[in-house]
Write an enzyme that holds these catalytic residues in place. Structure first.
Site, PDB file in Angstrom:
ATOM      1  N   LYS A 132       0.849  -1.207   0.000  1.00  0.00           N
ATOM      2  CA  LYS A 132       0.000   0.000   0.000  1.00  0.00           C
ATOM      3  C   LYS A 132       0.878   1.248   0.000  1.00  0.00           C
ATOM      4  CE  LYS A 132      -1.892   1.644   4.021  1.00  0.00           C
ATOM      5  NZ  LYS A 132      -1.627   3.063   4.265  1.00  0.00           N
ATOM      6  N   ASN A 133       1.904   1.271   0.864  1.00  0.00           N
ATOM      7  CA  ASN A 133       2.687   2.490   1.054  1.00  0.00           C
ATOM      8  C   ASN A 133       3.748   2.702  -0.015  1.00  0.00           C
ATOM      9  OD1 ASN A 133       1.058   2.974   3.165  1.00  0.00           O
ATOM     10  ND2 ASN A 133       2.521   2.365   4.743  1.00  0.00           N
ATOM     11  N   ARG A 181      -4.587  11.028   4.155  1.00  0.00           N
ATOM     12  CA  ARG A 181      -3.467  11.989   4.219  1.00  0.00           C
ATOM     13  C   ARG A 181      -2.522  11.830   3.040  1.00  0.00           C
ATOM     14  NH1 ARG A 181       0.254  12.159   6.294  1.00  0.00           N
ATOM     15  NH2 ARG A 181       0.871  14.058   7.251  1.00  0.00           N
ATOM     16  N   CYS A 213      -5.221  12.541  12.951  1.00  0.00           N
ATOM     17  CA  CYS A 213      -5.974  11.293  12.763  1.00  0.00           C
ATOM     18  C   CYS A 213      -5.765  10.472  14.030  1.00  0.00           C
ATOM     19  CB  CYS A 213      -5.464  10.552  11.532  1.00  0.00           C
ATOM     20  SG  CYS A 213      -3.814   9.909  11.778  1.00  0.00           S
ATOM     21  N   ARG A 234      -0.861  15.202  12.338  1.00  0.00           N
ATOM     22  CA  ARG A 234      -0.063  14.735  11.193  1.00  0.00           C
ATOM     23  C   ARG A 234       0.382  15.977  10.399  1.00  0.00           C
ATOM     24  NH1 ARG A 234      -1.404   9.323   9.970  1.00  0.00           N
ATOM     25  NH2 ARG A 234       0.276   9.315   8.472  1.00  0.00           N
ATOM     26  N   PRO A 235       1.308  16.760  10.936  1.00  0.00           N
ATOM     27  CA  PRO A 235       1.737  17.979  10.235  1.00  0.00           C
ATOM     28  C   PRO A 235       2.441  17.648   8.914  1.00  0.00           C
ATOM     29  CG  PRO A 235       3.238  17.467  12.017  1.00  0.00           C
ATOM     30  CD  PRO A 235       2.095  16.499  12.150  1.00  0.00           C
ATOM     31  N   LEU A 241       7.477  19.517   7.233  1.00  0.00           N
ATOM     32  CA  LEU A 241       8.739  19.130   6.572  1.00  0.00           C
ATOM     33  C   LEU A 241       8.572  19.150   5.049  1.00  0.00           C
ATOM     34  CD1 LEU A 241       9.799  16.223   8.962  1.00  0.00           C
ATOM     35  CD2 LEU A 241      10.500  18.620   9.011  1.00  0.00           C
ATOM     36  N   ASP A 265       4.093   0.538  11.853  1.00  0.00           N
ATOM     37  CA  ASP A 265       2.834  -0.021  11.335  1.00  0.00           C
ATOM     38  C   ASP A 265       2.588  -1.444  11.784  1.00  0.00           C
ATOM     39  OD1 ASP A 265       2.967   1.687   8.125  1.00  0.00           O
ATOM     40  OD2 ASP A 265       2.436   2.345  10.148  1.00  0.00           O
ATOM     41  N   VAL A 306       7.612   6.759  16.766  1.00  0.00           N
ATOM     42  CA  VAL A 306       7.306   7.480  15.522  1.00  0.00           C
ATOM     43  C   VAL A 306       6.090   8.385  15.664  1.00  0.00           C
ATOM     44  CG1 VAL A 306       6.663   7.198  13.105  1.00  0.00           C
ATOM     45  CG2 VAL A 306       8.401   5.710  14.112  1.00  0.00           C
ATOM     46  N   ARG A 365      -8.851  -0.586   4.216  1.00  0.00           N
ATOM     47  CA  ARG A 365      -7.948   0.454   3.684  1.00  0.00           C
ATOM     48  C   ARG A 365      -6.614  -0.144   3.268  1.00  0.00           C
ATOM     49  NH1 ARG A 365      -7.884   6.193   6.663  1.00  0.00           N
ATOM     50  NH2 ARG A 365      -6.382   6.407   4.987  1.00  0.00           N
TER      51      ARG A 365
HETATM   52  C1  EPZ Z   1       3.994   6.871   6.090  1.00  0.00           C
HETATM   53  O1  EPZ Z   1       3.226   7.932   6.628  1.00  0.00           O
HETATM   54  C2  EPZ Z   1       3.056   5.687   5.997  1.00  0.00           C
HETATM   55  N1  EPZ Z   1       1.948   6.013   5.091  1.00  0.00           N
HETATM   56  C3  EPZ Z   1       2.519   5.349   7.394  1.00  0.00           C
HETATM   57  O2  EPZ Z   1       1.721   4.169   7.267  1.00  0.00           O
HETATM   58  C4  EPZ Z   1       3.713   5.012   8.294  1.00  0.00           C
HETATM   59  O3  EPZ Z   1       3.251   4.769   9.600  1.00  0.00           O
HETATM   60  C5  EPZ Z   1       4.688   6.196   8.302  1.00  0.00           C
HETATM   61  O4  EPZ Z   1       5.085   6.514   6.957  1.00  0.00           O
HETATM   62  C6  EPZ Z   1       5.943   5.883   9.101  1.00  0.00           C
HETATM   63  O5  EPZ Z   1       6.566   4.751   8.561  1.00  0.00           O
HETATM   64  C7  EPZ Z   1       2.184   5.978   3.760  1.00  0.00           C
HETATM   65  O6  EPZ Z   1       3.281   5.716   3.310  1.00  0.00           O
HETATM   66  C8  EPZ Z   1       1.011   6.303   2.883  1.00  0.00           C
HETATM   67  P1  EPZ Z   1       6.059  10.243   8.256  1.00  0.00           P
HETATM   68  P2  EPZ Z   1       3.841   9.437   6.667  1.00  0.00           P
HETATM   69  O7  EPZ Z   1       5.980  11.488   7.446  1.00  0.00           O
HETATM   70  O8  EPZ Z   1       4.608   9.694   5.434  1.00  0.00           O
HETATM   71  C9  EPZ Z   1       6.022  13.458  11.698  1.00  0.00           C
HETATM   72  C10 EPZ Z   1      -0.219   2.845   7.517  1.00  0.00           C
HETATM   73  O9  EPZ Z   1      -0.862   2.358   8.468  1.00  0.00           O
HETATM   74  N2  EPZ Z   1       6.028  14.435  10.603  1.00  0.00           N
HETATM   75  O10 EPZ Z   1       7.289   9.410   8.206  1.00  0.00           O
HETATM   76  O11 EPZ Z   1       2.736  10.374   7.033  1.00  0.00           O
HETATM   77  C11 EPZ Z   1       4.670  12.765  11.816  1.00  0.00           C
HETATM   78  O12 EPZ Z   1       3.784  13.547  12.594  1.00  0.00           O
HETATM   79  C12 EPZ Z   1       0.314   4.264   7.599  1.00  0.00           C
HETATM   80  O13 EPZ Z   1       0.033   2.222   6.449  1.00  0.00           O
HETATM   81  C13 EPZ Z   1       6.200  15.779  10.904  1.00  0.00           C
HETATM   82  O14 EPZ Z   1       6.346  16.161  12.064  1.00  0.00           O
HETATM   83  O15 EPZ Z   1       4.839   9.297   7.910  1.00  0.00           O
HETATM   84  C14 EPZ Z   1       5.012  11.465  12.476  1.00  0.00           C
HETATM   85  O16 EPZ Z   1       5.098  11.651  13.888  1.00  0.00           O
HETATM   86  C15 EPZ Z   1       0.074   4.881   8.978  1.00  0.00           C
HETATM   87  N3  EPZ Z   1       6.182  16.683   9.888  1.00  0.00           N
HETATM   88  C16 EPZ Z   1       6.420  11.159  11.944  1.00  0.00           C
HETATM   89  O17 EPZ Z   1       6.922  12.390  11.409  1.00  0.00           O
HETATM   90  C17 EPZ Z   1       6.029  16.316   8.569  1.00  0.00           C
HETATM   91  O18 EPZ Z   1       6.059  17.188   7.671  1.00  0.00           O
HETATM   92  C18 EPZ Z   1       6.415  10.106  10.849  1.00  0.00           C
HETATM   93  O19 EPZ Z   1       5.687  10.631   9.778  1.00  0.00           O
HETATM   94  C19 EPZ Z   1       5.848  14.944   8.288  1.00  0.00           C
HETATM   95  C20 EPZ Z   1       5.860  14.026   9.317  1.00  0.00           C
END
Ligand code: EPZ
Length: 430
Positions: free
Chosen positions: A22-23, A93, A117, A122-123, A126, A305, A327, A397
């Site tokens: 999915k990801n 998102r 969520c 979920r900012p 970055l 995950d 995370v 999902r």
């Molecule tokens: C991806 O989400 C995955 N989703 C998530 O899987 C997964 O849990 C996550 O990566 C971590 O591995 C997809 O790939 C579609 P991040 P993503 O940006 O990209 C913070 C599932 O169940 N952050 O690495 O949103 C954020 O708040 C889903 O399949 C900022 O602060 O994850 C979080 O605490 C859930 N600012 C941490 O980083 C930003 O601009 C990790 O987020 C972006 C993120």
């Protein structure tokens, strides 16, 4: 809304085939916006988040159609709208991944930032910082974000945190920018390397995915390409955990074992027998699991995950387990439901302390989100008696044919549409 009725205590045995990740599929679909030519994606999982992403790119003007069961044909053409529908962004998102491609190709993108969520805020700061470094103008008007850029230019970007989504968005934006871009402290998840592979087949010049520095040399245009999505390491880990919990013997096929190292190591630490083939992984579990420490970290650490699913394993393991969620700020929504099944869990901030009990007892439980839902399904499979997992739509999902795959392994799982029946909003907690 559907429910899953699960009879606990069945030993799982046999083989299932992993679906595409999915990801990986979600950013790959976004990447096809970078060319007006046709792209072909194979091994795309037939899950709700993919359907949502298809609705997002169709709403922008792309032609998308399923060629065969798991093959998508996508063509974005010369012009696209540049604002994904708000309701789709709220629903998923990952829609934010279209911003990089739209900005790179059309110089504009507008998105209404998705709220938090079940996992916490979920900012996308970055993503914004990186795009600004590449010359984008970003105006925040409340929840509406307006991105503008005549021509993005190369930049040397250092991410505060190895964000998966930010790394992907910036890689895609940099492909059509003017000059060289470095993304430092980049996410190293296998899905990043999968995205690099498609981008380079489209004519981009991306290097370093899988390491903490991704380098992109911008080119003037990209062309169509074909690509097969990598297997879903989170789905794979979920079925291996089901084998561990039911003292079963399950092999998962069409796996890349190298993407699952941290998960396989943790399964071994829990006391199950793990064996791997070229593209298969097998778990054989005999006696009771042993408690361990689980620390959810960016890749190559243990994947967040799979933290909920492995917390469910820890509930019936011998001794005390410590689960650190490093995370997301609040990814323990499954704990309350596990406690209602008889688990003994104490949450201290980002750590869940789990005192293993002999067994969990089936009851009616509610899935708050996708992976917490998977954890509750696992707990129900191993529990004594029958469980009803409500909110099963969350599972759709990210898991293709979950009930079918579990049933093929010997589980007793029934999908029950909650026709008409109103679930009481204030659930009586034990
Ligand atoms: C991806 O989400 C995955 N989703 C998530 O899987 C997964 O849990 C996550 O990566 C971590 O591995 C997809 O790939 C579609 P991040 P993503 O940006 O990209 C913070 C599932 O169940 N952050 O690495 O949103 C954020 O708040 C889903 O399949 C900022 O602060 O994850 C979080 O605490 C859930 N600012 C941490 O980083 C930003 O601009 C990790 O987020 C972006 C993120």
């Amino acid at each position: 809304v559907e429910s899953l009725v699960i009879a606990g205590g069945r030993r799982l045995a046999g083989q299932v085939v992993a679906s595409g990740a999915k990801n990986a599929a979600l950013p790959l679909i976004a990447a096809t916006l970078l060319t007006e030519e046709t792209c072909l994606l194979e091994r795309v999982p037939n899950i709700r988040d993919v359907a949502t992403m298809i609705r997002v790119v169709r709403a922008l003007g792309c032609e998308v159609k399923w060629e065969e069961e798991h093959t998508l044909r996508l063509r974005s053409g010369p012009f696209l709208a540049c604002q994904p529908p708000d309701e789709l962004v709220r629903e998923m998102r990952a829609s934010v991944q279209v911003v990089g491609p739209l900005l790179a190709r059309f110089g504009t993108a507008t998105i209404t930032t998705p709220g938090g969520c079940a996992l916490g805020p979920r900012p996308i700061n970055l993503h914004i910082q990186g795009l600004r470094a590449m010359g984008a103008q970003v105006d925040e008007d409340g929840p509406v974000l307006q991105f503008r850029a005549n021509r993005l230019h190369g930049a040397d970007i250092l991410l505060d945190y190895p964000s998966v989504g930010a790394t992907e968005n910036l890689m895609m934006a940099a492909c059509l920018s003017n000059g060289r871009t470095f993304i430092r402290n980049a996410a190293r998840e296998p899905e990043i390397a999968d995205l690099q592979s498609l981008l380079n087949q489209m004519g981009a010049r991306v290097r370093g995915a899988g390491t903490d520095v991704v380098r992109v040399d911008g080119v003037s245009r990209l062309h169509g390409a074909g690509h097969a999505v990598i297997p879903d390491r989170i789905e794979i880990g979920t079925y291996l955990a089901a084998a561990a919990l039911t003292r079963g013997d399950v092999r998962v096929a069409e796996v890349i074992p190298q993407h699952c190292e941290a998960v396989l190591a943790k399964l071994a630490a829990l006391g199950v027998e793990v064996s791997r083939g070229e593209c298969t992984v097998r778990v054989k579990a005999e006696g009771r699991l042993r408690g361990t420490t689980i620390r959810a970290l960016p890749y190559p650490g243990f994947p967040t995950d799979l933290q909920p699913q492995f917390t469910a394993l820890a509930c019936v393991a011998e001794g005390i387990s410590f689960v650190h969620e490093e995370v997301f700020s609040s990814r323990f929504k499954h704990v309350e439901e596990l406690v209602r099944m008889g688990a003994a869990i104490q949450i201290e901030g980002r750590v869940a302390v789990v005192q293993g009990v002999e067994y969990l007892t089936g009851t009616t439980i509610h899935a708050p989100d996708l992976r917490a839902g998977a954890a509750l399904v696992l707990a129900a499979l191993g529990a004594r008696g029958e469980s009803v997992v409500e909110g099963a739509h969350h599972l759709d999902r990210g898991y293709e044919d979950l009930a079918g795959k579990l049933t093929s392994l010997g589980a007793e799982v029934k999908v029950v549409p909650l026709a008409g029946e109103r679930r009481s909003t204030t659930r009586v907690t034990a």
